[in-house]
Design an enzyme around this catalytic site. Structure first.
Site, PDB file in Angstrom:
ATOM      1  N   ALA A  38       0.773  -1.207  -0.218  1.00  0.00           N
ATOM      2  CA  ALA A  38       0.027   0.036  -0.005  1.00  0.00           C
ATOM      3  C   ALA A  38       0.759   1.424  -0.119  1.00  0.00           C
ATOM      4  O   ALA A  38       0.451   2.314  -0.596  1.00  0.00           O
ATOM      5  CB  ALA A  38      -0.882  -0.010   1.224  1.00  0.00           C
TER       6      ALA A  38
ATOM      7  N   ASP B 178       2.224   1.822  -3.323  1.00  0.00           N
ATOM      8  CA  ASP B 178       1.124   2.233  -4.131  1.00  0.00           C
ATOM      9  C   ASP B 178       1.056   3.683  -4.047  1.00  0.00           C
ATOM     10  O   ASP B 178       0.942   4.705  -5.018  1.00  0.00           O
ATOM     11  CB  ASP B 178      -0.078   1.535  -4.103  1.00  0.00           C
ATOM     12  CG  ASP B 178      -0.097   0.196  -4.553  1.00  0.00           C
ATOM     13  OD1 ASP B 178       0.840  -0.176  -5.115  1.00  0.00           O
ATOM     14  OD2 ASP B 178      -0.926  -0.614  -4.044  1.00  0.00           O
TER      15      ASP B 178
ATOM     16  N   ILE C 244      25.229 -20.379 -29.552  1.00  0.00           N
ATOM     17  CA  ILE C 244      26.031 -21.205 -28.651  1.00  0.00           C
ATOM     18  C   ILE C 244      26.145 -22.623 -29.202  1.00  0.00           C
ATOM     19  O   ILE C 244      24.975 -23.148 -29.506  1.00  0.00           O
ATOM     20  CB  ILE C 244      25.571 -21.007 -27.267  1.00  0.00           C
ATOM     21  CG1 ILE C 244      26.669 -21.495 -26.134  1.00  0.00           C
ATOM     22  CG2 ILE C 244      24.371 -21.760 -26.893  1.00  0.00           C
ATOM     23  CD1 ILE C 244      26.202 -21.128 -24.861  1.00  0.00           C
TER      24      ILE C 244
ATOM     25  N   LYS D  18      20.745 -22.953 -18.408  1.00  0.00           N
ATOM     26  CA  LYS D  18      20.420 -22.621 -19.640  1.00  0.00           C
ATOM     27  C   LYS D  18      19.048 -22.573 -19.622  1.00  0.00           C
ATOM     28  O   LYS D  18      18.113 -23.324 -19.665  1.00  0.00           O
ATOM     29  CB  LYS D  18      20.614 -23.710 -20.656  1.00  0.00           C
ATOM     30  CG  LYS D  18      20.375 -23.241 -22.022  1.00  0.00           C
ATOM     31  CD  LYS D  18      21.088 -24.065 -23.026  1.00  0.00           C
ATOM     32  CE  LYS D  18      20.914 -23.410 -24.382  1.00  0.00           C
ATOM     33  NZ  LYS D  18      19.288 -23.167 -25.015  1.00  0.00           N
TER      34      LYS D  18
ATOM     35  N   ARG E  46      17.204 -11.082 -30.383  1.00  0.00           N
ATOM     36  CA  ARG E  46      18.117 -11.476 -31.018  1.00  0.00           C
ATOM     37  C   ARG E  46      18.238 -11.431 -32.637  1.00  0.00           C
ATOM     38  O   ARG E  46      18.996 -11.098 -33.157  1.00  0.00           O
ATOM     39  CB  ARG E  46      18.406 -12.778 -30.487  1.00  0.00           C
ATOM     40  CG  ARG E  46      19.724 -13.492 -31.100  1.00  0.00           C
ATOM     41  CD  ARG E  46      20.004 -14.760 -30.307  1.00  0.00           C
ATOM     42  NE  ARG E  46      21.103 -15.383 -31.221  1.00  0.00           N
ATOM     43  CZ  ARG E  46      21.137 -16.274 -32.043  1.00  0.00           C
ATOM     44  NH1 ARG E  46      19.985 -16.654 -32.630  1.00  0.00           N
ATOM     45  NH2 ARG E  46      22.165 -16.586 -32.673  1.00  0.00           N
TER      46      ARG E  46
ATOM     47  N   CYS F 100     -21.177 -43.827 -12.924  1.00  0.00           N
ATOM     48  CA  CYS F 100     -22.507 -44.154 -12.320  1.00  0.00           C
ATOM     49  C   CYS F 100     -23.699 -44.181 -13.409  1.00  0.00           C
ATOM     50  O   CYS F 100     -24.754 -44.462 -12.774  1.00  0.00           O
ATOM     51  CB  CYS F 100     -22.706 -43.519 -11.082  1.00  0.00           C
ATOM     52  SG  CYS F 100     -23.217 -41.677 -11.381  1.00  0.00           S
TER      53      CYS F 100
ATOM     54  N   CYS G 144     -23.030 -41.958  -6.914  1.00  0.00           N
ATOM     55  CA  CYS G 144     -21.697 -41.907  -7.569  1.00  0.00           C
ATOM     56  C   CYS G 144     -20.561 -42.408  -6.920  1.00  0.00           C
ATOM     57  O   CYS G 144     -20.067 -41.828  -5.969  1.00  0.00           O
ATOM     58  CB  CYS G 144     -21.314 -40.688  -8.474  1.00  0.00           C
ATOM     59  SG  CYS G 144     -19.860 -40.783  -9.572  1.00  0.00           S
TER      60      CYS G 144
HETATM   61  S1  IVH Z   1      25.439 -17.348 -23.441  1.00  0.00           S
HETATM   62  C1  IVH Z   1      27.996 -16.388 -26.655  1.00  0.00           C
HETATM   63  N1  IVH Z   1      24.102 -18.263 -21.403  1.00  0.00           N
HETATM   64  O1  IVH Z   1      20.667 -20.090 -25.226  1.00  0.00           O
HETATM   65  C2  IVH Z   1      27.200 -16.875 -25.784  1.00  0.00           C
HETATM   66  N2  IVH Z   1      22.813 -18.259 -23.378  1.00  0.00           N
HETATM   67  O2  IVH Z   1      22.474 -19.658 -28.226  1.00  0.00           O
HETATM   68  C3  IVH Z   1      25.680 -16.287 -25.893  1.00  0.00           C
HETATM   69  N3  IVH Z   1      20.575 -19.016 -23.089  1.00  0.00           N
HETATM   70  O3  IVH Z   1      18.941 -18.248 -27.201  1.00  0.00           O
HETATM   71  C4  IVH Z   1      24.777 -16.922 -25.077  1.00  0.00           C
HETATM   72  N4  IVH Z   1      20.647 -19.630 -20.915  1.00  0.00           N
HETATM   73  O4  IVH Z   1      19.302 -16.832 -24.845  1.00  0.00           O
HETATM   74  C5  IVH Z   1      24.053 -18.119 -22.622  1.00  0.00           C
HETATM   75  N5  IVH Z   1      23.115 -18.873 -19.321  1.00  0.00           N
HETATM   76  C6  IVH Z   1      23.160 -18.780 -20.635  1.00  0.00           C
HETATM   77  C7  IVH Z   1      22.021 -18.869 -21.406  1.00  0.00           C
HETATM   78  C8  IVH Z   1      21.764 -18.606 -22.590  1.00  0.00           C
HETATM   79  C9  IVH Z   1      19.990 -19.638 -22.035  1.00  0.00           C
HETATM   80  C10 IVH Z   1      19.943 -19.056 -24.574  1.00  0.00           C
HETATM   81  C11 IVH Z   1      20.338 -17.835 -25.241  1.00  0.00           C
HETATM   82  C12 IVH Z   1      20.116 -18.451 -26.696  1.00  0.00           C
HETATM   83  C13 IVH Z   1      20.732 -19.664 -26.612  1.00  0.00           C
HETATM   84  C14 IVH Z   1      22.046 -19.728 -26.966  1.00  0.00           C
END
Ligand code: IVH
Length: 695
Positions: free
Chosen positions: A42, A45, A91, A129, A150, A434, A455
């Protein structure tokens, strides 16, 4: 006229606005990132509204980093393109889910760096990840100026308006942040937020909303929200963020930060207000990467969000530079996957299950498939609309998803793999358990079995409800005992209760003679009841205590209620079309009537009367709330007396409340009454009102 002393000056608007923005940013960070709120909602807010008002009075002081700018942008026609200052790389993914995934990566790194067997282990950072979508956040002079997807790695889309709605993302950075800073990370949706969002979507669809859909998984929902052209809609989709790297940053030579390691960089991002996952850690060599992969795999289901693997990165930035890139993937990082939480399988059959309260749920029976770490053979289709919307049919190839503790779900049908031509799914019109009618009320998504008394799926609920203190009341017959009686097969329907004898009870575990005798006494006592209690005890949908009382008063006898046509039921005050229909359907089920007859045959009785024309009543049309301990009446007694005099008793105080009857230790309800100016009376005043002749 001059005042003898100058009154203390209020701060200039610009100053106050700056203070408020700082305070609000700080509190948002504590709340959304640290999970340690320092002030009540609150109060937040209040500060927020003060800032909104000041900004409205002084449009010249508007600023993109104001917390008020998180919501309320205008819908766009399309997103503008953004060329990334530093390309957003992808990656390399190690799909081998075994430990060898980490070993192979370490071997490659060591080889590239020319390290021999005798050299020390390479230091890595091990991260989660996240399963969401990559975002680049650009800050200039500490202010968030742009957020971009991206895209193809070179060019993405400008989604700044939507990203601003994410409370975990700072709009402004502390003074020690560099002049230019691009933070990279993942926007994702938590699983609980995703479930709640889909539940809201299902409700909208059930109510007939056009163009609404449910989302396949949290990643999909997050991607949809980020790429939503209307930021007001995006703001309703709860997103979260984790930082895991940087893009363009002011170089050390121009006053920017000089990091040695990736880990140091992440810690600094955290100190600037960005969420960095707590699991992120350094790891020495392959063995510690393997340990991280295993540990995280075990904890995966308990995380509040989806991950599809872990990421290993060489910690030293100098070594990263040395390792460089192959095409568009760095040699210093790898993603190591886990078994998927989505798999393909076949639908063998569609069954309908009946829940404890009579709700019918279609369930797809699947060819066994290993998904999210367990073998799945059943997946819920939620309800008829969902089953039809996804158009799941017997023989179909489907995608099944299981994440965390969530019940496995059919996500979608692969239509191009449909060979058989099975008919579309329809809900049966009778209960598969039932045989009573299954009905779906207007505005509801679920079908329900109407044979509540008979039932087998609803036995336990039916007995518990009948035995409730406010219904027929069988003292001591609670959850555990009902469970025992039904599971042992001693009680199937309500009349069985009255056929119980000492021998049957003695056979139950943990049932001493004394408790058995007590139960038999309570059952004996319950044979003599009242019509309203009995009617309420039948557990007819939408027939609560008050309605049961009205029905009893209006019709006088059970037979009259059971045989009343819908029009006649509608004459009862408190009974609308939904209640009338529910009553009619209930008593139209032969099995329900049978149970009622058997109860009467078992000696359950009540005084019956003639249909009563309603006498004028002293409290009719008045709503009461009873709170605290009254000197002589229990709260139940007070409620009964008020209702018998034609009044209503509500559970909470609102503007519609006429009187709050307060006893000792009355708490928040009393305060609320005082706030709303509702009349507060004591028990004596209530008794006087009850005794007064009707107006
Ligand atoms: S590093 C150069 N770290 O996985 C390295 N990526 O291609 C760049 N992702 O869609 C990425 N968790 O968004 C990195 N801990 C993490 C990540 C991560 C998820 C995703 C990223 C991209 C894909 C990598």
């Amino acid at each position: 006229m001059f005042a003898p002393t100058e009154p203390r000056k209020a701060p200039a608007p610009a100053e106050r606005i700056a203070t408020l923005r700082d305070q609000l940013n700080e509190h948002a960070h504590r709340y959304y990132v640290l999970d340690e709120p320092a002030i009540p909602d609150a109060e937040y807010d209040r500060l927020f509204q003060e800032l909104q008002a000041l900004e409205a009075q002084h449009p010249e002081l508007a600023s993109p980093d104001s917390p008020t700018r998180r919501v309320g942008g205008k819908p766009l026609d399309q997103f503008a393109s953004v060329r990334h200052a530093v390309p957003m790389l992808s990656i390399r993914t190690e799909t081998d889910t075994e430990a060898t995934g980490a070993k192979n990566f370490d071997l490659r790194v060591r080889k590239e760096l020319g390290l021999g067997e005798g050299d020390p282990p390479v230091e890595y950072v091990a991260e989660l990840k996240f399963d969401g979508l990559a975002i680049n956040l650009r800050y200039e002079h500490g202010v968030l100026v742009q957020a971009a997807t991206r895209g193809d790695g070179e060019t993405g889309e400008d989604v700044t308006q939507n990203i601003r709605t994410i409370r975990q993302i700072p709009l402004r950075l502390p003074k020690d942040a560099p002049r230019i800073l691009e933070v990279r990370g993942e926007v994702y949706m938590r699983r609980d937020h995703f479930e709640a969002l889909n539940e809201r979507q299902r409700e909208k669809i059930a109510k007939g909303a056009k163009g609404e859909k449910t989302f396949v998984n949290p990643r999909n929902a997050a991607a949809g929200a980020v790429r939503q052209l209307d930021p007001a809609i995006a703001a309703q989709r709860p997103l979260s963020f984790f930082a895991y790297g940087v893009g363009e940053v002011t170089p050390p030579g121009e006053g920017g930060p000089d990091f040695d390691t990736h880990f140091q960089l992440l810690l600094t991002l955290r100190s600037w207000g960005f969420p960095v996952a707590a699991q992120t850690q350094t790891a020495q060599g392959a063995s510690e990467l393997i340990a991280f992969h295993e540990k995280t795999g075990r904890a995966r289901d308990q995380l509040p969000y989806d991950i599809d693997g872990v990421v290993y990165k060489v910690n030293s930035l100098a070594l990263q530079k040395k390792l460089g890139f192959v095409t568009r993937e760095p040699r210093w990082a790898v993603a190591h996957k886990y078994p998927a939480q989505e798999q393909m399988t076949k639908v063998l059959a569609i069954d309908v299950q009946v829940g404890r309260t009579g709700k019918l749920t279609p369930v797809a029976k699947l060819a066994p498939v290993f998904v999210g770490g367990v073998t799945v053979t059943n997946a819920t289709l939620h309800n008829e609309d969902e089953a039809r919307r996804k158009d799941v049919r017997i023989g179909d190839t489907v995608i099944v998803r299981r994440a965390g503790d969530v019940i496995p779900e059919v996500v979608s049908v692969l239509l191009d793999k449909r060979t058989q031509h099975a008919p579309q799914f329809t809900m049966p019109r009778t209960c598969p358990v039932c045989g009573s009618a299954a009905v779906r009320e207007e505005g509801e998504a679920d079908y329900r079995c109407t044979g509540g008394l008979f039932c087998a799926a609803q036995r336990k609920e039916a007995i518990l409800h009948y035995a409730h203190r406010r219904a027929v009341e069988i003292e001591g017959l609670g959850d555990k005992l009902v469970e025992q009686l039904v599971d042992a097969g001693v009680v199937r329907t309500l009349p069985d209760l009255y056929r119980l004898g000492l021998t049957a009870l003695a056979g139950l575990e943990r049932m001493a003679d004394k408790s058995a005798n007590n139960l038999l006494d309570a059952l004996e006592k319950s044979r003599q009841t009242t019509l309203p209690r009995f009617l309420f005890g039948l557990g007819i949908r939408h027939v609560g205590e008050a309605t049961a009382k009205e029905l009893a008063r209006h019709f006088g006898s059970l037979d009259a209620v059971m045989d009343a046509r819908e029009e006649q039921l509608l004459e009862v005050s408190d009974v609308g079309p939904i209640v009338a229909q529910s009553l009619r359907t209930f008593f139209d089920q032969p099995h329900n009537r049978e149970v009622v007859e058997q109860l009467r045959a078992c000696g359950v009785t009540w005084p019956e009367g003639k249909p009563a024309a309603r006498a004028p009543q002293p409290l009719s049309g008045k709503t009461f709330v009873i709170t605290g301990t009254l000197p002589t009446l229990s709260r139940d007694e007070a409620k009964d007396r008020v209702e018998a005099a034609g009044g209503k008793v509500a559970g909470s105080v609102s503007k519609k409340t006429d009187y709050v009857v307060a006893g000792t230790e009355a708490g928040s309800k009393l305060t609320k009454a005082q706030e709303l100016g509702v009349a507060v009376i004591d028990e004596a005043a209530l008794l006087a009102m009850l005794a007064a002749p009707a107006a």
